[in-house]
Motif scaffolding. Structure first.
Motif: not given
Length: 183
Positions: A7, A144-146, A28-31, A22-24
C-alpha cells in the motif's frame, strides 16, 4: 513500510488504514483484501495478527467493516441512514468492557467472535475520530485517488494523501497545463 505491504499510504488511524486497503495509483484499483494473504498483511501492519486468525470469516467481517466505513466517510459530519445502519451493524458484534484492575481503569474490546475483532476495532476507531473532529477525516483531493487520511496539520489544510504521490502529480499537471496554454 513493511516489506510485504504494497500500500502507498501507511500510518493512518486504524479506521482509515482499513479504508486504505483499496487504492489506485494508475487506472487500475488495487485491493489488499482480495484474499486471506492480504488480510494477514493488514493484520500484521496493525498488530492484530496475534488477536485473531487470518481466515475467511475474519476476511468477510473486515470487508463488511470496510464497506460500512466507505459509506460513512462519504459524509463524515452527517452520515446517511444507510451508512449509519452499516456502521451500527458492525458495532453490534462487540462492545468495550471496562474494568478496574490493580493498575487502575482498563478497557477491553469484546466481540462475538475473534473474526469480528479487527473490523469492530476499526469501526470503533472511526467513532473516536468523529469525536475528535469529523472535519479532519478527509479523502485525497486527487479525484482519481481512493486514499483517506486524518488531517493533523496545524492549519487544517492538508489536501493530499501524500505530497509525494498525489500532491506532486497535481503540481506537475498544473505546470503542464500552463505550458500548453502559453504555447
Amino acid at each position: 513500510m513493511a516489506a510485504d505491504d504494497p500500500r502507498p499510504l501507511l500510518g493512518e488511524p486504524l479506521s482509515l488504514d482499513l479504508l486504505n486497503t483499496r487504492w489506485r495509483l494508475t487506472a487500475e484499483t488495487q485491493d489488499l483484501l482480495t484474499d486471506v494473504a492480504g488480510l494477514a498483511i493488514w493484520l500484521r501492519a496493525n498488530d492484530l495478527h496475534e488477536l485473531c486468525p487470518a481466515d475467511e470469516p475474519t476476511l468477510a467481517a473486515v470487508r463488511q467493516a470496510r464497506t460500512a466505513l466507505t459509506a460513512a466517510v462519504a459524509h463524515p459530519a452527517a452520515p446517511g441512514r444507510d451508512a449509519r445502519a452499516a456502521v451500527n451493524a458492525v458495532l453490534s458484534h462487540g462492545r468495550t468492557r471496562r474494568t478496574l484492575t490493580a493498575d487502575g481503569p482498563a478497557e477491553e474490546a469484546v466481540t462475538d467472535s475473534a473474526a469480528w475483532l479487527p473490523g469492530w476495532l476499526a469501526v470503533d476507531d472511526y467513532l473516536r475520530l468523529l469525536r475528535l473532529d469529523p472535519t479532519r477525516i478527509r479523502g485525497c483531493a486527487n479525484d482519481s485517488c481512493l486514499l483517506h487520511f486524518f488531517d493533523t496539520s496545524q492549519n487544517r489544510r492538508r489536501r493530499w494523501c501524500s505530497m509525494a504521490l498525489c500532491g506532486n502529480r497535481a503540481k506537475a499537471a498544473r505546470h503542464y497545463a500552463r505550458g500548453r496554454a502559453a504555447g
